[in-house]
Design an enzyme around this catalytic site. Structure first.
Site, mmCIF file in Angstrom:
data_model
loop_
_atom_site.group_PDB
_atom_site.id
_atom_site.type_symbol
_atom_site.label_atom_id
_atom_site.label_comp_id
_atom_site.label_asym_id
_atom_site.label_seq_id
_atom_site.Cartn_x
_atom_site.Cartn_y
_atom_site.Cartn_z
ATOM 1 C CG LEU A 1 -8.184 9.237 2.976
ATOM 2 C CD1 LEU A 1 -8.219 10.522 3.749
ATOM 3 C CD2 LEU A 1 -9.564 9.032 2.307
ATOM 4 N NE ARG A 2 0.553 5.468 2.606
ATOM 5 C CZ ARG A 2 0.399 5.073 3.630
ATOM 6 N NH1 ARG A 2 -0.037 3.862 3.567
ATOM 7 N NH2 ARG A 2 1.069 5.179 4.753
ATOM 8 N N GLY A 3 -4.791 5.720 -1.950
ATOM 9 C CA GLY A 3 -5.444 5.575 -3.096
ATOM 10 C C GLY A 3 -5.933 6.907 -3.645
ATOM 11 C CB VAL B 1 -1.521 7.471 -5.128
ATOM 12 C CG1 VAL B 1 -0.876 7.011 -6.272
ATOM 13 C CG2 VAL B 1 -0.563 7.236 -4.074
ATOM 14 C CG ASP C 1 -1.593 1.091 1.333
ATOM 15 O OD1 ASP C 1 -2.569 1.614 0.456
ATOM 16 O OD2 ASP C 1 -1.395 2.050 2.385
#
Length: 352
Positions: free
Chosen positions: A283-285, A288, A202
């Site tokens: 919330l990385r998705g 990014v 992730d």
């Protein structure tokens, strides 16, 4: 005697593997994307492509003799020691260098990666004697970890933390020193030798799965290109000099254009809708995908992100973040494309 640089296979001569090339380009345009993990069979050109990219990038301005490749003006790209010298009114000599490309060997220790402090000298002389590690050498460049899935998890954590924060801090016996460590982290590996833990997966901004080319004609073309390069590197490089220069200029223009690129609020809402529909943790998705879409728009010379930009990058940004059964492999991208088509209300065929 002046030593000639070892010839590097040109990036624009690499046949196929479009997803890998795109992910690498977007990360050098915006390193905040968080790097790219490339998994695939042996002999599919992973290392060749990454080294070709480093050779393609425009030169960077640095302070001459600085072990951290510090920028002479930007505070977040210079070491604390250099900042103190500049604040004291000292002038520094500037020079230009090729973007650094640092290989991290599998057997590297934490001291080799992060650097070491000479405690004895620090205590006896009162100076912070620091021996820079690989993270210092990679600052403002590319850090490449081959067989990253075989690297100790603790070292992977260190690399990802530095890549995310842009700084490396070394602490020993109450003495601390830090330096900038802004680099594009590129990991590669063979899935047959094991996968990374989901928590580490992730942390990589983008994920690319590449396979051996099966088309016979394409395989012949790849072999011929490589044979020509090995037989006459200078002649081969001259053939691709113009295309290399054009792409290098596109990258430089995209880096300057990137701060002006915007994403329509409705598109941002739908990107988060896709992440929610796929039950992507954290919330990385979302972050990014927005950054990658903006970097792609900048690469294309546009200041506004389009639906096509998001469609092109969303699988690369999300497929490795999906929850899965331990016995399953990483999704091919179908689940992401299906969710994208539903949220953005486009047909699945056009989304593929």
């Amino acid at each position: 005697m002046s030593l000639e640089r070892r010839p590097v296979f040109p990036f624009t001569a690499i046949v196929g593997q479009e997803d890998m090339k795109l992910a690498l380009l977007l990360n050098v345009i915006d390193p905040r994307i968080g790097g790219v993990l490339i998994m695939g069979d042996r002999g599919t050109g992973k290392s060749t492509t990454i080294r070709a990219l480093a050779d393609l990038l425009p030169q960077i301005e640095v302070v001459k003799g600085d072990p951290f490749n510090s920028h002479p003006q930007q505070r977040d790209l210079m070491s604390d020691q250099l900042w103190e010298r500049l604040q004291a009114g000292e002038s520094v000599e500037r020079t230009w260098m090729q973007v650094p490309m640092v290989d991290l060997p599998l057997g590297a220790t934490e001291d080799r990666v992060c650097g070491t402090l000479d405690i004895e000298r620090a205590l006896s002389q009162g100076v912070k004697a620091f021996e820079p590690g690989l993270l210092a050498k990679a600052n403002r460049g590319i850090l490449y970890v081959d067989e990253v899935n075989l690297l100790d998890d603790h070292l992977v954590d260190v690399l990802l933390d530095s890549a995310a924060s842009g700084w490396n801090t070394v602490e020993r016996e109450g003495i601390s020193i830090r330096h900038p460590a802004r680099f594009v982290l590129v990991g590669s590996g063979n899935p047959e030798e094991g996968e990374l833990r989901p928590q580490l997966l992730d942390r990589f901004g983008m994920f690319v799965q590449i396979e051996t080319v099966r088309d016979a004609a394409l395989r012949v073309r790849i072999v011929e290109e490589r044979s020509q390069f090995d037989a006459d590197p200078k002649g081969f490089l001259a053939k691709y000099a113009d295309s290399q220069q054009r792409l290098s200029e596109r990258i430089e223009k995209a880096q300057h254009l990137l701060p002006a690129v915007t994403v329509d609020p409705d598109l941002r809402l739908k990107i988060s809708g896709v992440c929610a529909a796929l039950e992507v943790d954290g919330l990385r998705g979302d972050i990014v995908t927005n950054r990658a879409a903006k970097a792609l728009a900048a690469l294309e010379g546009r200041s506004e992100v389009t639906l096509a930009d998001i469609r092109r990058v969303i699988s690369l940004c999300l497929r490795h973040r999906l929850r899965k059964d331990p016995l399953e492999t990483i999704d091919s991208g179908y689940k992401v494309e299906k969710a994208f088509s539903e949220v953005f209300q486009v047909s699945l065929d056009s989304a593929a």
